[in-house]
Scaffold this motif. Structure first.
Motif, PDB file in Angstrom:
ATOM      1  N   PHE A  53       5.263 -62.005   3.607  1.00 44.24           N
ATOM      2  CA  PHE A  53       6.384 -61.202   3.115  1.00 44.24           C
ATOM      3  C   PHE A  53       7.694 -61.987   3.060  1.00 44.24           C
ATOM      4  O   PHE A  53       8.670 -61.514   2.483  1.00 44.24           O
ATOM      5  CB  PHE A  53       6.541 -59.945   3.976  1.00 44.24           C
ATOM      6  N   ALA A  54       7.713 -63.155   3.648  1.00 45.63           N
ATOM      7  CA  ALA A  54       8.909 -63.999   3.571  1.00 45.63           C
ATOM      8  C   ALA A  54       8.954 -64.817   2.290  1.00 45.63           C
ATOM      9  O   ALA A  54       9.985 -65.422   1.988  1.00 45.63           O
ATOM     10  CB  ALA A  54       8.959 -64.939   4.781  1.00 45.63           C
ATOM     11  N   LEU A  55       7.867 -64.822   1.510  1.00 48.09           N
ATOM     12  CA  LEU A  55       7.776 -65.707   0.354  1.00 48.09           C
ATOM     13  C   LEU A  55       8.778 -65.379  -0.741  1.00 48.09           C
ATOM     14  O   LEU A  55       9.184 -66.264  -1.496  1.00 48.09           O
ATOM     15  CB  LEU A  55       6.352 -65.669  -0.217  1.00 48.09           C
ATOM     16  N   ALA A  56       9.158 -64.110  -0.867  1.00 46.71           N
ATOM     17  CA  ALA A  56      10.096 -63.720  -1.918  1.00 46.71           C
ATOM     18  C   ALA A  56      11.487 -63.423  -1.387  1.00 46.71           C
ATOM     19  O   ALA A  56      12.381 -63.067  -2.157  1.00 46.71           O
ATOM     20  CB  ALA A  56       9.557 -62.497  -2.669  1.00 46.71           C
ATOM     21  N   VAL A  57      11.683 -63.549  -0.076  1.00 39.20           N
ATOM     22  CA  VAL A  57      12.978 -63.257   0.538  1.00 39.20           C
ATOM     23  C   VAL A  57      13.779 -64.559   0.635  1.00 39.20           C
ATOM     24  O   VAL A  57      13.263 -65.569   1.125  1.00 39.20           O
ATOM     25  CB  VAL A  57      12.800 -62.645   1.939  1.00 39.20           C
ATOM     26  N   PRO A  58      15.031 -64.560   0.167  1.00 40.75           N
ATOM     27  CA  PRO A  58      15.844 -65.787   0.240  1.00 40.75           C
ATOM     28  C   PRO A  58      16.024 -66.276   1.671  1.00 40.75           C
ATOM     29  O   PRO A  58      16.017 -65.500   2.624  1.00 40.75           O
ATOM     30  CB  PRO A  58      17.182 -65.351  -0.373  1.00 40.75           C
TER      31      PRO A  58
END
Length: 358
Positions: A53-58
């Motif tokens: 879930f961190a892959l698309a969060v800046p």
């Protein structure tokens, strides 16, 4: 054109495959469809620990993204294993909130990246439903230039819910939080593990202005992209199961997989999936580069992967015969998912129109 993953990306795929295989995802899917979200939310936390879930969060908000190629790798595995929940919506919400910034981004993006919040999303032009809103900590909706956030019931049972000794409680054992209003009854879905809810009117306006519309467009593109990856993974799982089955089932004393008609059907299914794969990773590269044609590339990938996944479901059903209809067979859950994935976050006709528009 060939798109080859590097060693780290291949290892990421292998680690997710091992994690999801050990998690017994068919049992998780059955429980999710029956309303038992506990095993699914436990798996959600483990996926967050793996960095999904961190892959698309800046990075400014605790993420590592945006990383479209790694997102494609992850969502192919999630689709292959049939993981339930608003996975696509949470990732797309990360892109949306990252685009608008402000207090809402500061509050929710670190929670999305860490897996302590489950977020669902509904955007204009993609249908009226928010997936699994009954388990979400927040449901985001965009109407025109307004982004609204409705806090959901998931905070009481979601991945970041506080409970146990030391948690302040009120009369009757309550946690002292206001009781959230439920999202209402779900709409019947072809896939019982995809629970669809119409967001109720209202919610807190957390951002407004032209920037919201642009951020919503980016979020919708990422949702389409991640769904395409899921559809590809779903199709791969269906093909793999069908190949294994036709090697075992016999007619006239030989495996049915030795019949030419069966071989041709399986070969056509494989070709469809393999043609979709480079379109998916090509779209990932365009997203990573911020190319002007990224939206059209994503739409092309969604058409190819969605249609290939649905064709794999039709092949699987035909070659499994009557046993393919039974709910006792795990395959049934993948069969039911293929068509909703084909149509979710961009129907084939809408995506073809997007490709033609350039």
């Amino acid at each position: 054109m060939r798109f080859l993953l590097d060693d780290e990306q291949r290892e990421f795929a292998r680690s997710l495959d091992a994690l999801l295989t050990a998690a017994d995802t068919p049992a998780v899917v059955r429980g999710w469809a029956a309303g038992d979200h506990g095993p699914g939310l436990t798996l959600w936390r483990r996926l967050a620990d793996a960095g999904v879930f961190a892959l698309a969060v800046p990075e400014a908000y605790g993420g590592v993204g945006p990383l479209p190629v790694e997102t494609a790798v992850a969502f192919v595995e999630l689709g292959r294993h049939g993981v339930p929940g608003p996975l696509v919506e949470s990732v797309a919400a990360g892109v949306l909130l990252g685009g608008v910034g402000g207090p809402a981004a500061k509050e929710w993006l670190p929670r999305i990246a860490s897996g302590t919040a489950v977020v669902s999303l509904a955007l204009e032009g993609y249908g009226p439903y928010a997936l699994d809103a009954d388990v979400a900590d927040a449901v985001l909706t965009v109407t025109g230039d307004e982004l609204r956030l409705a806090r959901g019931a998931g905070g009481a049972t979601g991945p970041g819910a506080a409970s146990g000794p030391g948690v302040p409680t009120g009369p009757g054992g309550s946690t002292g939080r206001p009781a959230p209003t439920g999202p209402g009854a779900p709409t019947v879905s072809v896939d019982p593990a995809r629970r669809l809810f119409r967001p109720e009117p209202g919610g807190e306006v957390v951002a407004a202005g032209p920037g919201v519309r642009e951020a919503a467009r980016a979020g919708g593109t990422w949702a389409t992209f991640a769904t395409a990856a899921q559809a590809l993974g779903c199709g791969e799982a269906l093909l793999r199961a069908t190949v294994a089955y036709v090697k075992q089932r016999t007619q006239f004393g030989v495996p049915v997989g030795s019949f030419q008609a069966v071989k041709h059907r399986l070969a056509d299914t494989l070709l469809g999936l393999e043609f979709a794969r480079p379109l998916l990773y090509g779209a990932a590269v365009e997203l990573a580069d911020g190319a002007p044609g990224a939206g059209a590339a994503v739409a092309a990938a969604k058409v190819a992967a969605g249609e290939a996944g649905y064709a794999a479901a039709r092949t699987a059903l035909q070659l499994h015969g009557a046993v393919g209809y039974t709910e006792e067979l795990d395959l049934a859950w993948w069969l039911r998912r293929a068509r909703p994935l084909r149509d979710a976050w961009g129907t084939p006709s809408a995506c073809r129109a997007r490709v033609l528009a350039g």
